[in-house]
Scaffold this motif. Structure first.
Motif, PDB file in Angstrom:
ATOM      1  N   ASN A 179       5.841   0.834   3.239  1.00 18.23           N
ATOM      2  CA  ASN A 179       6.863  -0.090   2.743  1.00 18.23           C
ATOM      3  C   ASN A 179       8.261   0.399   3.093  1.00 18.23           C
ATOM      4  N   VAL A 180       8.484   1.702   2.968  1.00 16.55           N
ATOM      5  CA  VAL A 180       9.798   2.255   3.308  1.00 16.55           C
ATOM      6  C   VAL A 180      10.075   2.076   4.799  1.00 16.55           C
ATOM      7  N   SER A 181       9.048   2.258   5.623  1.00 12.19           N
ATOM      8  CA  SER A 181       9.239   2.067   7.066  1.00 12.19           C
ATOM      9  C   SER A 181       9.613   0.618   7.385  1.00 12.19           C
ATOM     10  N   GLN A 182       9.058  -0.332   6.636  1.00  6.59           N
ATOM     11  CA  GLN A 182       9.435  -1.725   6.843  1.00  6.59           C
ATOM     12  C   GLN A 182      10.897  -1.956   6.478  1.00  6.59           C
ATOM     13  N   LEU A 183      11.341  -1.321   5.411  1.00  5.41           N
ATOM     14  CA  LEU A 183      12.757  -1.443   5.044  1.00  5.41           C
ATOM     15  C   LEU A 183      13.657  -0.809   6.103  1.00  5.41           C
ATOM     16  N   ILE A 185      10.929  -5.510  -7.289  1.00  8.24           N
ATOM     17  CA  ILE A 185      10.822  -4.171  -6.713  1.00  8.24           C
ATOM     18  C   ILE A 185       9.476  -3.534  -7.023  1.00  8.24           C
ATOM     19  N   VAL A 186       9.121  -3.470  -8.312  1.00  6.30           N
ATOM     20  CA  VAL A 186       7.891  -2.772  -8.694  1.00  6.30           C
ATOM     21  C   VAL A 186       6.682  -3.454  -8.098  1.00  6.30           C
ATOM     22  N   SER A 187       6.660  -4.786  -8.166  1.00  9.77           N
ATOM     23  CA  SER A 187       5.511  -5.519  -7.623  1.00  9.77           C
ATOM     24  C   SER A 187       5.427  -5.364  -6.109  1.00  9.77           C
ATOM     25  N   GLY A 188       6.563  -5.494  -5.435  1.00  5.30           N
ATOM     26  CA  GLY A 188       6.547  -5.454  -3.981  1.00  5.30           C
ATOM     27  C   GLY A 188       6.391  -4.062  -3.401  1.00  5.30           C
ATOM     28  N   MET A 189       7.024  -3.064  -4.018  1.00  9.92           N
ATOM     29  CA  MET A 189       7.013  -1.710  -3.466  1.00  9.92           C
ATOM     30  C   MET A 189       5.827  -0.880  -3.941  1.00  9.92           C
ATOM     31  N   LEU A 190       5.325  -1.126  -5.142  1.00 13.36           N
ATOM     32  CA  LEU A 190       4.265  -0.273  -5.698  1.00 13.36           C
ATOM     33  C   LEU A 190       2.936  -1.004  -5.852  1.00 13.36           C
ATOM     34  N   GLU A 191       2.964  -2.168  -6.508  1.00 16.27           N
ATOM     35  CA  GLU A 191       1.708  -2.788  -6.914  1.00 16.27           C
ATOM     36  C   GLU A 191       1.031  -3.548  -5.781  1.00 16.27           C
ATOM     37  N   LYS A 214      -1.649   5.519  -2.522  1.00 22.40           N
ATOM     38  CA  LYS A 214      -0.404   4.858  -2.904  1.00 22.40           C
ATOM     39  C   LYS A 214       0.780   5.500  -2.183  1.00 22.40           C
ATOM     40  N   GLY A 215       0.710   6.806  -1.917  1.00 21.85           N
ATOM     41  CA  GLY A 215       1.752   7.436  -1.122  1.00 21.85           C
ATOM     42  C   GLY A 215       1.840   6.847   0.273  1.00 21.85           C
ATOM     43  N   MET A 216       0.668   6.609   0.891  1.00 17.10           N
ATOM     44  CA  MET A 216       0.668   5.962   2.213  1.00 17.10           C
ATOM     45  C   MET A 216       1.270   4.565   2.130  1.00 17.10           C
ATOM     46  N   GLN A 217       0.926   3.833   1.062  1.00 16.55           N
ATOM     47  CA  GLN A 217       1.448   2.477   0.898  1.00 16.55           C
ATOM     48  C   GLN A 217       2.975   2.500   0.769  1.00 16.55           C
ATOM     49  N   ILE A 218       3.487   3.436   0.007  1.00 16.81           N
ATOM     50  CA  ILE A 218       4.940   3.518  -0.198  1.00 16.81           C
ATOM     51  C   ILE A 218       5.650   3.869   1.111  1.00 16.81           C
ATOM     52  N   ARG A 219       5.070   4.788   1.867  1.00 17.34           N
ATOM     53  CA  ARG A 219       5.713   5.170   3.124  1.00 17.34           C
ATOM     54  C   ARG A 219       5.720   4.003   4.112  1.00 17.34           C
TER      55      ARG A 219
END
Length: 1945
Positions: free
Chosen positions: A1812-1816, A1715-1721, A1805-1810
């Motif tokens: 990733n969430v859109s992919q989910l 999770i941490v590696s895939g969603m954040l790092e 990082k906020g853009m990256q998280i959003r």
């Protein structure tokens, strides 16, 4: 002194830069670049200064000409300041070599000229760029020096409220003086298993690193916590131990971790005290070793203590306190158990009142005493020992109050009967005289004799204090020994982690022996720290194969030699202590003579000859020599110790001194744990008499030196981890930072030394991938190669010409200090140029767009102006034409109006005249008609009066005649009645008359019914005719009223005509004036009309406004009610989920305890029993706890029905464990009651048998008994015939009808059965009552005839009556009937006696009375019927409508599944009540009291309805079960009758045989197996089944179908033992499989799917209507017939919940590392977020390398989970719940890591998280799972990402954030804002004022104060009913399953 170490090649000369750097110094460039401050390239290599006063800048090999490129205009520097230590300033002018002054501007705007040192020419240190300020690791700063470190710590502490910061390997902890919510168990779980660099700095990260290295490297660890008093050392050590206790747990059930934590309050109470700097200062050092076993679980602990401050017992400085335990005792003096201690206030005792501060703010000493006693109890210190400890402590306090009186200068005495001494002796159990004597005397021993010498008052006070200190020190040791014994490991220790909580460097105004020892220990620790840091740096360079040169570090070995070497300070002190007349002054002179002017670290104060100065590594400290010798000797008189040892009454006191031969000092080690300070053997006391006085000759300094050496050996044998605690201010203000105090501690604790060592080499280190990702913008496309390492080398060679500024390692690039800043400057310049180009292009495009828009606007304006002019001209023409038209029509109107007026007047006169003539004619005709009517009525009245007189006379004559005839007939009847013959005739025909009367009663009943029907029809016709008549009467009344009105109107019109004639002349005369008035009135009327129109328009607007308001109010009320309803619904759902979650958590805990029990049982079996050769084990699937899931399913007795009716309703709601246990207890009680009833039944049967035997022995029965039996026999025979006929009809219906609907509700057989059962039960009750009535009459008659002879018969009859009453069912009555027939068959000759003795006459009289009673009841019922008929008719219609509505609702509900029926009915009722409520709200709007009463009645009605609904539900279940029971009993009754009927009866009543048809080759969907094959079935189908093959090749849920078909066959055989055994084995087998392969997702998913399918099958084929409505007729035939398995359904539901929770744990373990590696790092969008410079604690790379998890890895894993669950045939609703749980875990873990990682809180990082969430979310859409609720679980993460991206400046932004982040708590929002860190210069930090604004706005929000989400939370799971359409008879069993022993049926 400085040591220089030369490693590798010598340092090369730094060449000049071969290129030139030009800077733009204008403000215009800064404005155009979006206010981005440039990072100036340069190089700054800081190192530690020799002293704090001369700390400016460090430089290694830097040439002067390079400085001009660093110190240019607008560059920011640090300058020294006497108040703030360092101040920031900005250069106003470029620096040129040779300049002596720098032109600076401070931050407050003040200009300043900074003069450079003319000798050194050192420039002030440069300031780091803003993006690096606030870094987690100080080594990540580009410029490493003291001001940068101080500023970074201040920004983190003040602005971000972060108290922890890394400095290389050191964790810097600043005391916040405030409780922070960062130490909860959720934080511990978040840090558990994480790398130290991957999370924000924390004490838990250090503890996790130590724990991980211990497990990985198999090496012991140490955590060294140091700092000043009040810096938070003890708290940090406590949290570290709490972390170990929470993460590791204990290896036994003894709760060792709780004991380790419980030692803290004990040691704090006896070893901590209040000082001027700290309210809870540790006045001793301690080293706690926490032991672990091979599985790294806590097994024990051991504590060593160092240098207890004994002097505090007898003396405290101003504003300080003694040890806490004394004040706790005084605060608890009022307790009953402490009365014997004779304690009082702390101000009463000398030892506790000297500091003048007995109370600490916010601390309750009494509560602390309770905690201390609880901790002692937990550690095994008994209450008696605790009271002994308190007695000793109280004795010390009383000893301090002992006073002395001087006799002379050399002697003193204790006052007689001195109360404090008396109390002390009583508490200690010693003699008063002896103790008083030795307090004032001492014993001197010489070689030949012994002297007793008195001492002076001063020496006596000192001896008293020394004794108190010695007692306290020994007590301290004793407590530590017992704590160590309690924490001692019972098993072998594999490894340990030591936590050293030791005093930091101390310097006060007056420094004595204690400060000297403390600073000596800190010198040793600092040396070990320097060597360790140097060693780590060396290992890092060697690992990366980097040559390094000339690394110098401060070596404090000379200072240590000055203290501990031969002829050092300690050596001279010990030597002086041995001298007979040694003194502090002589020792000081020896120090001056030995070290002054010979050692650079030793100095003498100018104005003192009794002090000396030592230059420590941290600072110079001046020590006062006074008291050194006394404290080093630690003299205690032996005679006083002997007196205490002689105590006989107090056993604990001698224990403190019994091992003094082994104890070398109060702080020495004991065999139980602490390290011994000296191992020198002690000679025995028999050597010579004076030997005993040398027992304490070992000095404190010597012992402390030995213990310190042992501590250093222990630390060197472990891997150390360092925590440096900083005290931010001396006033204990929360989050207040004093720069002076902080920098002093930074210099003293080695933080700056770490920085200097790092800066001496290559402090900045980047991996090749991180460097490429960060500086990809500086490369061209042709520079990018496939080899990242070569690409980085090529780029660096172009960017930095001097190769000595960097080095290439195996995996990293090493940069010297300042080079990263230079690269950042180049990167920022390139980005700035790109920004300018983008701005230029966009601004040109905007201007062109603006021009085109202006041109279009001008053309549009011209067009509209010209059009306006044309429209004005056209309007003028239209108005002219309209004026002419208006004039024409106005003139025409005036002329026409005049003509119309004249014409109307003429017509009115004509009409009045003609009407007058007609009315006169009408009046004459009306008078004639009324005269005729009056004559008609008078004549009729006279005729009727005459007829009435005649009729009354005739009737009177008839009555007289009839009376005479009746009297004659009465006389004849009386004569006949007296005759005997008449009576005989009547008696002979009595039987016929009885039958005739019975027939007559039946006919009367029929006539009564027919009369009732006729009466109802007549009433209907009467009502219709009445209505017609009423309508006619009303019509006539209306016509009469119209006639009267017409007459009145004619009269008034006549009067009006006369009046008009009189006024006609006046009208003509006034015509002219009226016309004038009319004109005037017309004008006024027009004005009034215009005004009224205006008012009308206003009223319309007001009306519209009121309507709008009413509409808005109605809408608001509706919305509020809807909102309230939604909220209440949500609250109910939340409550339901909470209850369900609580139940499932309890179930989870129960399963865990069950597994624990099984494990312990297996271990016990393994330990106890050793298998012998040839021993065969029982199959593992055979559970010994079989009864745990065994429930009885038989229904054999009627008394079990109420219990079984109540159980299903209880099963609806989840039960907690307490209710479950209560139910088990209730079941056991009912079983006992059942057994008792069975015993009672057996006794009754025995009594019946004995009674039968007695009857056989009696003589033949006579009299009333035979008559009663014959009568009863006739009744039972008739009843038996009826039963046989009904059974024949039932058999016929069952045999003739072969359709599947035979047994369905509503089928003919079903209806016949219900009708027969109803009639049988009614008939039985009636027959019982009749038999009892006749029985009572016969008995009474018999008593009248033979009261004495038949006494026994009456007794037997009474017994038989009781037996009849006890017969509850038809089976017993039938058996009694057969027995009576057999008995009566013996005496047929007694039948003729039945009609004798007047029995039939009595019966006839009874029937006559009953007939009269029935007639009276009939009359009363008729009257009540007539009265109630009218009222009931009105209700019939409403009841019909309600009935229709209820039928529609019932039809709709029957179409719903069972779970939704109740909800639907309740929803319908709520809707109805809501409509009714709205109506009554309008009705009672003016009367609130009535409305309130109505609401109360409404609530009561709703409660009644819910209760009725529950009762109906229970009634339905009860009737279903009774139906099954009665059907079974009817069958048994028929079989019993066939067995008991005699052969003669068989001939008389033949029974037609019933043919049972059998279908050939038609399987019934059952599987047959033998009982002995059950274990083989479980083994092949459950234990050894491979889910992969079954899921791929066979139908989903096949094992569940097979198991259910086996259960069906056992149910078909009515074998309850087989059903129970199979179900229990199945459940235990599934549990065993999950226990064995519980970490395999496929296995857990497979058995979750099959368990749910098995549960659904049990529901689908249970026979309950709610579950059967989706079945086919064939499936309904397969329903279970004999057993109700509702209890097993609950057990399977619980098992499914356990499997679901295990499934969640499995997928959580799989997803957690991803999770941490895939969603954040990981950077899914490459290049969006660059990597910032990091420090020594390198974080996980955000670039996907081999083995790194990415978002694609998570999605692939989700696809794998989903495909496996679909292959296993899991229910879609259950899949949605699993997906929702997975997404919750992903969101919670991601958000928790985001909240604990400062480097992740940025815009990119906020853009990256959003993304990733859109992919989910896209994955959810692809799988059609958007309605599963999974997306909502990601809402907190989405809002956190949005929070990182939104604007954060103004109040509007704050309002937007507060409204947007409704799923985040206030603590989470503030935490994200505090952690927000710019990655590039274009981003801005969040201001502290903005964060305060957010906090103020969110102040009223009520949410959880918890920072992190509970990642372990599991949503409550539900299993919606999902019937299967698969036909059981079509299922084929594959041979691969190995189930050949099963056959299809």
């Amino acid at each position: 002194m400085t040591s220089v170490v030369l490693l590798g090649k010598p340092e090369r000369e730094i060449p000049k830069l071969p290129y030139e750097i030009v800077y733009t110094n204008t403000r215009d460039m800064e404005i155009c670049s979006m206010e981005i401050e440039p990072i100036l390239p340069g190089k700054e290599i800081p190192a530690a200064s020799e002293s704090a006063e001369n700390l400016c800048c460090w430089r290694y090999g830097m040439e002067i000409d390079v400085l001009e490129y660093m110190y240019v205009k607008y560059a920011r520097v640090w300058i020294p300041d006497p108040e703030e230590v360092w101040k920031s300033a900005e250069l106003l002018k470029d620096y040129k070599p040779g300049d002596k002054v720098l032109q600076l501007r401070l931050e407050e705007g003040k200009d300043l000229e900074y003069s450079l040192d003319p000798k050194t020419k050192e420039l002030p240190p440069l300031r780091n760029p803003d993006i690096l300020v606030g870094e987690n690791d100080l080594t990540a700063l580009s410029y490493l020096h003291e001001p940068a470190v101080l500023h970074n710590l201040k920004v983190r502490f003040i602005d971000s409220k972060l108290i922890y910061t890394y400095c290389g390997i050191v964790l810097v902890a600043i005391n916040p003086y405030e409780q922070l919510p960062i130490y909860g168990e959720d934080i511990i779980n978040a840090y558990s298993g994480q790398n130290m660099g991957d999370m924000d700095p924390h004490i838990f990260a250090v503890a996790e690193e130590a724990y991980k290295q211990m497990a990985r490297d198999e090496r012991n660890q140490s955590i060294i916590v140091s700092g000043e008093s009040g810096a938070g050392k003890t708290v940090s050590a406590k949290y570290a131990m709490r972390y170990f206790a929470t993460v590791s747990g204990s290896a036994s059930e003894a709760n060792v971790e709780e004991k380790v934590l419980a030692s803290n309050p004990i040691m704090e109470s006896i070893g901590n005290a209040k000082t001027t700097r700290n309210d809870n200062s540790s006045r001793f050092g301690k080293y706690i070793e926490i032991g672990f076993d091979k599985r790294y679980r806590i097994i024990g602990a051991n504590m060593r203590t160092y240098l207890l401050e004994k002097s505090r017992v007898v003396f405290q400085a101003e504003e300080e306190r003694n040890y806490h335990i004394f004040y706790q005792l005084c605060a608890s003096a009022a307790l009953p158990e402490f009365k014997t201690l004779r304690l009082g206030s702390a101000n009463y005792f000398h030892y506790t009142k000297q500091g003048g501060s007995p109370v600490i703010d916010g601390v309750d000493d009494a509560k602390e005493m309770v905690n201390t006693r609880q901790a002692c109890t937990l550690l095994g210190i008994s209450d008696s020992y605790q009271m002994g400890i308190f007695r000793i402590l109280a004795g010390i306090l009383h000893l301090g109050n002992v006073e002395f009186a001087s006799r002379d200068s050399d002697s003193c005495t204790v006052p007689t009967k001195h109360e404090p001494l008396i109390i002390f002796c009583d508490l200690m159990g010693v003699e008063y005289e002896e103790m008083a004597h030795w307090l004032c005397h001492r014993k001197l021993a010489t070689a030949t004799e012994t002297y007793i010498k008195p001492i002076s008052k001063l020496h006596a006070i000192n001896a008293r204090d020394a004794l108190a200190k010695h007692i306290y020190a020994n007590l301290f040791n004793w407590i530590v020994d017992h704590v160590n014994k309690a924490l001692h490991a019972t098993v072998k220790q594999h490894s340990f982690i030591g936590v050293l909580d030791i005093y930091g460097f101390e310097t006060f105004e007056i420094n004595s022996f204690e400060q000297f020892c403390i600073n000596y220990a800190n010198e040793k620790l600092q040396q070990q720290f320097n060597m360790h840091v140097f060693k780590l740096e060396q290992e890092e360079y060697m690992k990366e194969q980097i040559p390094w040169t000339l690394i110098d570090f401060y070596d404090n070995q000379p200072c240590i030699n000055l203290i501990e070497a031969k002829m050092g300070i300690l050596d001279l002190l010990d030597e002086e202590c041995k001298m007979p007349k040694g003194s502090d002054d002589s020792w000081a002179q020896k120090l001056y003579n030995t070290h002054l002017n010979k050692c650079a670290l030793f100095e003498k104060p100018r104005l003192s000859n009794k002090a000396f100065i030592i230059k420590h590594f941290a600072d110079k400290v001046e020590y006062q020599c006074e008291g050194f010798l006394e404290k080093n000797k630690d003299t205690v008189y032996e005679e006083q110790i002997k007196v205490l040892k002689s105590s006989k009454k107090f056993k604990l006191l001698p224990e403190l001194f019994q091992d003094e031969e082994k104890v070398l000092s109060p702080t020495s080690a004991t065999p139980s744990g602490r390290v011994p300070l000296s191992r020198m053997p002690i000679k025995p006391a028999k050597a010579r008499p004076g030997q005993a006085s040398k027992e304490h000759k070992k000095t404190v300094g010597h012992q402390f030196r030995n213990s310190l050496h042992l501590l250093m050996e222990t630390l060197n044998a472990t891997t150390p981890h360092y925590v440096r605690c900083i005290k931010p201010n001396d006033f204990k203000f929360p989050f207040t930072f004093d720069e002076k105090r902080a920098v002093q501690q930074l210099r003293a604790c080695g933080v700056l030394e770490t920085i200097r060592i790092s800066a001496a080499g290559f402090p900045s280190r980047w991996t090749y991938q991180e460097f490429f990702s960060r500086y990809r913008v500086l490369m061209k496309q042709r520079d990018v190669l496939g080899d990242r390492k070569q690409t980085c080398k090529n780029v660096l060679e172009k960017l930095i010409q001097d190769k000595d500024k960097y080095q290439f390692g195996k995996t990293k690039i090493f940069f010297r200090a300042g080079q990263v800043a230079y690269l950042e400057k180049i990167r920022a310049d390139k980005l700035r140029a790109a920004c300018i180009r983008i701005q230029k292009t966009i601004r040109g495009w905007l201007m062109r767009k603006k021009y085109v828009r202006m041109r279009k606007a001008a053309i549009t304006i011209q067009r509209h102006v010209r059009g306006y002019q044309a429209r004005c001209y056209a309007k003028f023409l239209r108005r002219t034409r309209a004026a002419i038209t208006i004039q024409k029509f106005q003139r025409m109107y005036v002329v026409r109006k005049r003509y119309q007026c004249m014409r109307d007047a003429t017509i009115a006169l004509q009409a009045l005249l003609r009407g007058y003539m007609v009315r006169n004619k009408y009046q004459m005709m009306l008078r004639e008609h009324k005269s005729v009517v009056i004559q008609k009525h008078v004549r009729g009245w006279l005729a009727r009066r005459r007829y009435g007189r005649t009729l009354r006379a005739i009737v009177y004559l008839q009555c007289c005649y009839r009376r005479m005839m009746a009297k004659r007939e009465l006389k004849k009847l009386k004569i006949e009645a007296r005759s005997v013959e008449r009576y005989k005739k009547l008696h002979i025909g009595l039987e016929n008359k009885i039958m005739q009367l019975q027939r007559k009663i039946d006919e009367q009943n029929k006539e009564y019914k027919s009369l009732l029907e006729k009466m109802s029809s007549l009433e209907i016709t009467y009502s219709t005719e009445t209505e017609k008549l009423r309508s006619d009467v009303e019509r006539l009344r209306m016509s009469e009223e119209e006639a009267k009105n017409a007459t009145n109107r004619v009269i008034s019109l006549q009067e009006e005509i006369a009046k008009l004639r009189r006024e006609l002349h006046q009208t003509q005369s006034e015509k002219k004036s009226i016309e004038e008035w009319a004109d005037k009135y017309k004008h006024e009327t027009e004005q009034l009309v215009s005004e009224l129109k205006e008012q009308n328009s206003l009223l319309k607007t007001e009306k519209e406004e009121l309507n709008r308001r009413i509409h808005d109010q109605a809408r608001e009320i509706t919305e509020s009610m809807e909102k309230k309803l939604v909220e209440e619904t949500k609250q109910l759902e939340l409550d339901l989920n909470d209850e369900r979650l609580r139940y499932q958590n309890l179930l989870n805990e129960f399963s865990r305890l069950e597994e624990r029990y099984d494990d312990l049982k297996d271990e016990m079996n393994l330990m106890v029993s050793i298998p012998k050769p040839g021993h065969k084990r029982t199959d593992s699937t055979h559970s010994s706890n079989e009864s745990e899931y065994t429930f009885s399913s038989e229904i054999t007795e009627a008394e079990d029905l109420p219990l079984r009716m109540e159980e299903p309703s209880e099963k609806k709601a989840p039960l907690d464990m307490s209710l479950f246990l209560k139910l088990q207890k209730r079941v056991s009680e009912l079983e006992q009651e059942k057994q008792s009833l069975q015993d009672e039944l057996d006794r009754k049967e025995e009594q019946a048998l004995r009674a039968k035997a007695k009857e056989e022995e009696r003589p033949p029965i006579r009299g009333a008994e035979l008559e009663y039996e014959s009568l009863k026999r006739q009744e039972l025979e008739s009843e038996n015939k009826k039963l046989k006929n009904e059974l024949n009809e039932l058999q016929k219906a069952l045999t003739e009808t072969r359709a599947p609907e035979v047994t369905a509700p509503g089928a003919p057989a079903y209806r016949v059965l219900l009708d027969q059962l109803t009639s049988v039960s009614e008939e039985l009750e009636v027959r019982k009552e009749e038999v009892l009535i006749l029985r009572s009459q016969l008995v009474s008659q018999k008593e009248a005839i033979q009261p004495k002879e038949d006494k026994n018969t009456m007794t037997d009859a009474t017994i038989l009556l009781e037996d009849v009453q006890k017969m509850k069912d038809k089976g017993e009555i039938a058996q009694a009937y057969i027995g009576l027939k057999e008995t009566n068959r013996q005496s047929p000759q007694d039948y003729h006696m039945l009609n004798e003795d007047g029995e039939l006459w009595l019966a006839y009289e009874g029937l006559k009375q009953a007939n009269r009673l029935l007639e009276s009841q009939l009359q009363s019922q008729k009257k009540s019927h007539e009265n109630e008929l009218e009222s009931l008719r009105g209700e019939i219609q409403s009841l019909k409508e309600e009935n229709n509505r209820q039928q529609q609702l019932l039809a709709q509900n029957l179409q719903l599944p069972p779970e939704a029926r109740i909800e639907a009915s309740l929803q319908h009722e709520i809707t109805r009540l809501t409509n009714e409520n709205l109506f009554f709200e309008e009705l009672y709007a003016d009367d609130p009291k009535k409305y309130q009463l109505y609401r109360i009645s409404l609530y009561k009605r709703m409660i009644d309805l819910m209760e009725q609904l529950e009762k109906q539900d229970k009634t339905v279940r009860k009737l279903k079960k009774q139906l099954k029971v009665f059907a079974k009993k009817i069958g048994e009754l028929e079989v019993g009758q066939m067995e008991n009927i005699s052969p003669g009866q068989i001939i008389d009543e033949p029974i037609r045989p019933v043919n049972i048809p059998r279908k050939e080759k038609d399987f019934q969907g059952m599987l047959e197996y033998k009982k002995e094959d059950e274990q083989k079935l479980v083994k092949n189908l459950i234990l050894e089944l491979k889910p992969r093959g079954v899921a791929v090749n066979l139908i989903p849920g096949l094992p569940a179908y097979i198991l259910f078909m086996c259960v069906r066959h056992a149910d078909y055989l009515n074998d309850d033992q087989k059903v129970r055994s199979l179900l229990t084995s199945t459940i235990n087998g599934i549990k065993k499989v999950l226990k064995k392969r519980g970490d395999d997702f496929e296995t857990v998913s497979f058995w979750l799917s099959n368990t749910c399918r098995f549960l659904h099958c049990l529901k689908q084929y249970s026979g309950e209507e709610g579950f059967m409505k989706h079945n086919t007729p064939r499936q309904n035939e397969h329903c279970l017939t004999n057993f109700d398995l509702a209890e097993y359904r609950q057990v399977l539901s619980d098992l499914a919940i356990q499997i679901y929770q295990q499934l969640v744990r499995v997928l959580e373990n799989i997803l957690q590392p991803m999770i941490v590696s895939g969603m954040l790092e990981h950077e899914t969008i490459q290049g969006v977020s660059g990597v910032k410079p990091t420090g020594l604690r390198k974080r996980t790379s955000s670039i996907a390398d081999e083995g790194t998890y990415t978002l694609d890895s998570i999605i692939r894993q989700l696809n794998s989970f989903h495909s496996v669950m679909c292959q296993h045939g899991m229910d879609p609703e259950l899949i949605k719940q699993v997906v929702k749980q997975m997404f919750y875990i992903i969101g919670a873990v991601t958000l928790n890591n985001l909240l604990l990682r400062k480097d992740m809180c940025s815009w990119s990082k906020g853009m990256q998280i959003r993304y990733n969430v859109s992919q989910l979310e896209e994955w959810l859409r692809d799988k059609n799972l958007m309605n599963s609720g999974a997306k909502e679980t990601l809402e907190p993460l989405i809002q956190a990402a949005q929070l990182l991206q939104v604007k954060k400046k103004t109040d509007e932004d704050a309002e937007a954030i507060c409204s947007m982040c409704n799923a985040l708590t206030t603590a989470q929002i503030v935490k994200v804002l505090n952690l927000y860190t710019p990655v590039n210069e274009f981003e801005e930090r969040v201001l502290v004022s903005f964060i305060r604004t957010i906090q103020v706005r969110l102040r009223d929000r009520k949410d959880s104060p918890q920072l992190l989400m509970d990642a372990k939370h599991i949503f409550p799971v539900t299993f919606p009913f999902n019937p299967s359409s698969l036909a059981l008879e079509t299922i084929q069993i594959p041979a691969s399953l190995g189930l050949g022993f099963i056959s299809r049926v």
